[in-house]
Design a protein around this motif. Structure first.
Motif, short mmCIF file in Angstrom:
data_model
loop_
_atom_site.label_atom_id
_atom_site.label_comp_id
_atom_site.label_asym_id
_atom_site.label_seq_id
_atom_site.Cartn_x
_atom_site.Cartn_y
_atom_site.Cartn_z
N MET A 1 -5.98 17.38 70.14
CA MET A 1 -4.18 17.46 69.77
C MET A 1 -3.68 16.29 70.27
SD MET A 1 -1.91 20.45 71.63
CE MET A 1 -2.62 21.88 70.85
N LYS A 2 -2.52 16.26 69.80
CA LYS A 2 -1.54 15.12 69.91
C LYS A 2 -0.31 15.84 70.70
CE LYS A 2 -1.75 12.02 66.15
NZ LYS A 2 -0.88 11.32 65.19
N ILE A 3 -0.12 15.24 71.81
CA ILE A 3 0.91 15.82 72.80
C ILE A 3 2.13 14.91 72.84
CG2 ILE A 3 1.72 16.74 75.06
CD1 ILE A 3 -0.88 18.07 75.33
N HIS A 4 3.45 15.22 72.63
CA HIS A 4 4.55 14.24 72.62
C HIS A 4 5.57 14.51 73.65
CE1 HIS A 4 7.32 11.33 70.90
NE2 HIS A 4 8.16 12.25 70.62
N PHE A 5 5.62 13.77 74.41
CA PHE A 5 6.46 14.10 75.69
C PHE A 5 7.88 13.41 75.50
CE2 PHE A 5 2.27 14.22 77.87
CZ PHE A 5 2.58 15.40 78.66
N LEU A 6 8.91 14.05 75.46
CA LEU A 6 10.14 13.97 75.71
C LEU A 6 10.81 14.18 76.95
CD1 LEU A 6 11.35 16.01 72.40
CD2 LEU A 6 10.72 13.53 72.46
N PRO A 7 11.81 13.22 77.40
CA PRO A 7 12.62 12.26 76.57
C PRO A 7 11.82 11.06 76.57
CG PRO A 7 13.55 12.51 78.65
CD PRO A 7 12.62 13.49 78.65
N GLU A 9 9.58 9.92 74.90
CA GLU A 9 9.01 9.46 73.71
C GLU A 9 7.61 8.71 73.71
OE1 GLU A 9 9.89 9.94 70.78
OE2 GLU A 9 12.15 10.67 71.49
N VAL A 10 6.79 9.63 74.49
CA VAL A 10 5.31 9.12 74.65
C VAL A 10 4.44 10.07 73.80
CG1 VAL A 10 3.47 8.96 76.61
CG2 VAL A 10 5.67 8.08 77.06
N THR A 11 3.31 9.55 73.15
CA THR A 11 2.50 10.52 72.71
C THR A 11 1.12 10.15 73.15
OG1 THR A 11 3.71 10.75 70.57
CG2 THR A 11 1.49 11.37 70.35
N ILE A 12 0.25 11.16 73.36
CA ILE A 12 -1.12 11.06 73.89
C ILE A 12 -2.12 12.18 73.38
CG2 ILE A 12 -0.86 12.45 75.96
CD1 ILE A 12 -2.36 10.55 77.50
N GLU A 13 -3.17 11.86 73.42
CA GLU A 13 -4.38 12.79 72.86
C GLU A 13 -4.74 13.66 73.90
OE1 GLU A 13 -5.42 13.75 69.62
OE2 GLU A 13 -4.41 12.24 68.92
N ALA A 14 -4.88 14.75 73.84
CA ALA A 14 -5.50 15.76 74.84
C ALA A 14 -6.40 16.89 74.25
CB ALA A 14 -4.27 16.37 75.39
N GLU A 15 -7.36 17.36 75.02
CA GLU A 15 -8.28 18.44 74.80
C GLU A 15 -7.86 19.64 75.25
OE1 GLU A 15 -11.05 18.02 73.18
OE2 GLU A 15 -10.58 15.75 72.91
N PRO A 16 -7.86 20.67 74.22
CA PRO A 16 -7.75 22.14 74.85
C PRO A 16 -8.35 22.43 76.11
CG PRO A 16 -8.38 22.19 72.52
CD PRO A 16 -8.73 20.65 73.11
N GLY A 17 -7.51 23.15 76.82
CA GLY A 17 -7.87 23.71 78.39
C GLY A 17 -7.52 22.53 79.36
N ILE A 57 0.69 25.34 86.27
CA ILE A 57 -0.42 26.52 85.88
C ILE A 57 -0.78 26.80 84.38
CG2 ILE A 57 0.17 27.75 88.16
CD1 ILE A 57 2.04 29.30 86.08
N SER A 58 -0.26 25.59 83.68
CA SER A 58 -0.62 25.65 82.17
C SER A 58 -1.56 24.60 81.90
CB SER A 58 0.69 25.48 81.50
OG SER A 58 1.60 26.48 81.83
N ALA A 59 -2.18 24.79 80.43
CA ALA A 59 -3.20 24.01 80.16
C ALA A 59 -2.90 23.87 78.53
CB ALA A 59 -4.60 24.37 80.13
N VAL A 60 -3.62 22.72 77.94
CA VAL A 60 -3.43 22.50 76.45
C VAL A 60 -3.95 23.84 75.69
CG1 VAL A 60 -3.75 20.94 74.62
CG2 VAL A 60 -3.32 20.19 76.90
N PRO A 61 -3.16 24.32 74.99
CA PRO A 61 -3.61 25.44 74.21
C PRO A 61 -4.75 25.11 72.95
CG PRO A 61 -1.42 25.09 73.61
CD PRO A 61 -1.91 23.96 74.83
N PRO A 62 -5.66 25.99 72.74
CA PRO A 62 -6.23 25.80 71.71
C PRO A 62 -5.67 26.24 70.36
CG PRO A 62 -6.91 27.92 72.66
CD PRO A 62 -5.83 27.32 73.62
N GLY A 63 -6.44 25.92 69.24
CA GLY A 63 -5.81 26.01 68.13
C GLY A 63 -4.69 25.35 67.39
N LYS A 64 -4.04 24.31 67.95
CA LYS A 64 -2.94 23.56 67.53
C LYS A 64 -3.25 22.17 67.42
CE LYS A 64 1.37 24.65 69.25
NZ LYS A 64 2.37 24.89 70.13
N THR A 65 -2.56 21.60 66.64
CA THR A 65 -2.81 19.91 66.24
C THR A 65 -1.97 19.19 66.90
OG1 THR A 65 -1.47 20.13 64.22
CG2 THR A 65 -3.87 20.40 64.09
#
Length: 77
Positions: A1-7, A9-17, A57-65
């Protein structure tokens, strides 16, 4: 999954969980923290517009791109 951090403007790949704080650290993005238990809300971030979570206390959720995480600073912290 791609995670885009604002402000930043950084994008990184991450795994669910994968913990969000770990993803941010890998991306070179700082999310402020306090108690690390979700009680103080110092790490509260906005995801995908209008949804607020505690990153500590949160992780990358499954089922999203992709996901957008907006980090803002609370002047009281």
């Amino acid at each position: 999954m791609k995670i885009h951090f604002l402000p930043d403007e950084v994008t990184i790949e991450a795994e669910p969980g994968e913990p969000l704080l770990d993803v941010a650290k890998r991306a070179g993005v700082v999310i402020p923290t306090g108690c690390l238990m979700g009680s103080c809300h110092a790490c509260e971030v906005e995801i995908d517009e209008d949804n607020f979570i505690c990153a500590c206390i949160s992780a990358v959720p499954p089922g999203k791109t992709e996901m957008t995480i907006n980090i803002y600073s609370d002047p009281t912290w």
